[in-house]
Write an enzyme that holds these catalytic residues in place. Structure first.
Site, PDB file in Angstrom:
ATOM      1  N   THR A  60       0.950  -1.671  -0.479  1.00 43.08           N
ATOM      2  CA  THR A  60      -0.335  -0.109  -0.192  1.00 43.08           C
ATOM      3  C   THR A  60       1.340   1.375  -0.430  1.00 43.08           C
ATOM      4  O   THR A  60       2.078   1.621   0.869  1.00 43.08           O
ATOM      5  CB  THR A  60      -0.981   0.223   1.051  1.00 43.08           C
TER       6      THR A  60
ATOM      7  N   GLY B 136     -26.173  -3.045  25.642  1.00 44.47           N
ATOM      8  CA  GLY B 136     -26.456  -1.667  25.352  1.00 44.47           C
ATOM      9  C   GLY B 136     -25.840  -0.691  25.896  1.00 44.47           C
ATOM     10  O   GLY B 136     -25.097  -0.392  25.073  1.00 44.47           O
TER      11      GLY B 136
ATOM     12  N   GLU C 287      -6.655  -6.228   2.852  1.00 42.79           N
ATOM     13  CA  GLU C 287      -7.112  -7.387   1.349  1.00 42.79           C
ATOM     14  C   GLU C 287      -7.719  -6.709   0.757  1.00 42.79           C
ATOM     15  O   GLU C 287      -8.721  -7.747   0.382  1.00 42.79           O
ATOM     16  CB  GLU C 287      -6.478  -8.475   1.547  1.00 42.79           C
TER      17      GLU C 287
ATOM     18  N   THR D  47     -11.492  -3.831  -0.255  1.00 45.08           N
ATOM     19  CA  THR D  47     -12.083  -3.399   0.423  1.00 45.08           C
ATOM     20  C   THR D  47     -13.652  -4.434   0.029  1.00 45.08           C
ATOM     21  O   THR D  47     -13.596  -4.971  -1.380  1.00 45.08           O
ATOM     22  CB  THR D  47     -12.952  -1.885   0.421  1.00 45.08           C
TER      23      THR D  47
END
Length: 380
Positions: A125, A340, A364, A366
């Site tokens: 990347t 909650g 890896e 989207t």
């Protein structure tokens, strides 16, 4: 495809679950809250063989394949996704070297990575693009008996901690017949000009270690080229398919952990005179969660089994990654809903899982990338 686990797989699965429950669970919050790398945990996982599960015994691995590795990642992620992310990120460069490296490279780099001497990182990347491998700007210029690398990588997991020893990166190495050539290089951690940036703090995987890497006139000898020049894209696409199985397994573990937290809480929480698990609004959520987890597990096992059989598993890996990561996001969301107000507390495990699940949905490739890739493999 219903898979019956071998006795050896069941035994290893139990060993890893026990380690995760006894060694990781009691201490991981301290590492997460301080964003500290869990060095001793990773060493411990290496000692019981986790890092080497899918790799050949001749290089120090267990030779068990992707089905067993997926089981291990699920068990670790069930307790904490930061730790499984470290194991998974180490497997990416290890897989590249195992599949495409020569004997010297395997003994020099693969063996230490899968036996715990150090861990590796994968550098793909960049700031200008993640999934677009054709947009890589890092360049490697050929010089006498080696290469000089310049460029940078972003969000590189395992790149800055004390255990890191090597990164496998992708770089442009020129053109041929009008097409860009991409090649893979093995970069030792302390190579001159190899600069590791500060830790990037993300919403999940908080005990893992992701950084920017910069290469300023980094000289690499010829034996750091992985495979043939220009074969980088093919290598990376193969590695990414294995990585998608691993990510899917991690997502499966996160979902399993979130489901177990919700089920346990629903059985003890009282509202209007009854356990909230007795109310249809809650019990139906739990039923859906259990069903989705079971479906994802079958998809992960199918993709892993195809990989172990040396069959084409690209489509099944992307399907598993797509379904399991989106499923994990939904299961964690519903688990918080069942908890909650207490589920909103940063001190509660379930709130941390939300960030972990989101990262798994992105890395890896989207969900959008997975759908595009699956459609292409379907012939669309």
């Amino acid at each position: 495809m219903l898979l019956e686990l071998a006795q050896e797989q069941k035994m290893l699965q139990k060993v890893i679950r026990d380690y995760a429950t006894e060694k990781i669970l009691p201490e991981i919050d301290e590492y997460v809250q301080s964003s500290t790398f869990p060095t001793e945990m990773i060493k411990g996982l290496a000692e019981i063989g986790v890092m080497g599960i899918p790799y050949p015994e001749e290089y120090g691995g267990l030779g068990e394949g992707m089905v067993t590795f997926a089981l291990a990642l699920e068990e670790i992620s069930r307790v904490d996704a930061s730790v499984s992310a470290i194991v998974m990120a180490n497997s990416s460069p290890a897989t590249l070297i195992n599949l495409f490296g020569n004997e010297d490279q395997k003994h020099r780099w693969l063996t230490p990575m899968i036996t715990g001497q150090f861990i590796g990182a994968i550098g793909l990347t960049e700031a200008s693009g993640g999934s677009d491998t054709a947009a890589i700007k890092t360049r490697a210029e050929k010089v006498d008996q080696g290469w000089v690398v310049n460029g940078s990588k972003l969000f590189i997991t395992n790149s800055g901690n004390e255990l890191n020893g090597v990164a496998v990166i992708a770089a442009q190495t020129g053109e041929k017949n009008g097409k860009k050539l991409t090649s893979s290089f093995i970069v030792p951690r302390h190579t001159e000009g190899y600069i590791v940036g500060p830790k990037i703090h993300t919403i999940g995987w908080q005990a893992a270690d992701s950084r920017e890497l910069t290469f300023e006139d980094v000289y690499l000898p010829d034996d750091c080229l992985l495979g043939e020049e220009g074969s980088g894209i093919r290598q990376l696409l193969t590695s990414i398919s294995y990585g998608r199985i691993s990510i899917a397994a991690c997502a499966l573990g996160v979902a399993q952990g979130a489901y177990e937290e919700a089920l346990e809480y629903a059985k003890i929480r009282q509202a209007f005179g009854h356990q909230i698990s007795k109310y249809q609004g809650v019990s139906f959520k739990l039923a859906d969660m259990a069903t989705q987890i079971d479906a994802a597990r079958l998809m992960v096992q199918r993709a892993a089994k195809l990989a172990d059989m040396k069959k084409d598993f690209r489509k099944e890996a992307s399907m598993a990654k797509l379904f399991a990561t989106e499923m994990a996001m939904n299961v964690v969301h519903q688990s918080i809903q069942i908890h909650g107000g207490i589920g909103l507390s940063k001190e509660h495990r379930i709130s941390k899982m939300l960030g972990d699940a989101k990262l798994l949905e992105i890395v890896e490739g989207t969900s959008e990338i997975q759908r595009m890739y699956i459609a292409r493999l379907l012939g669309c």
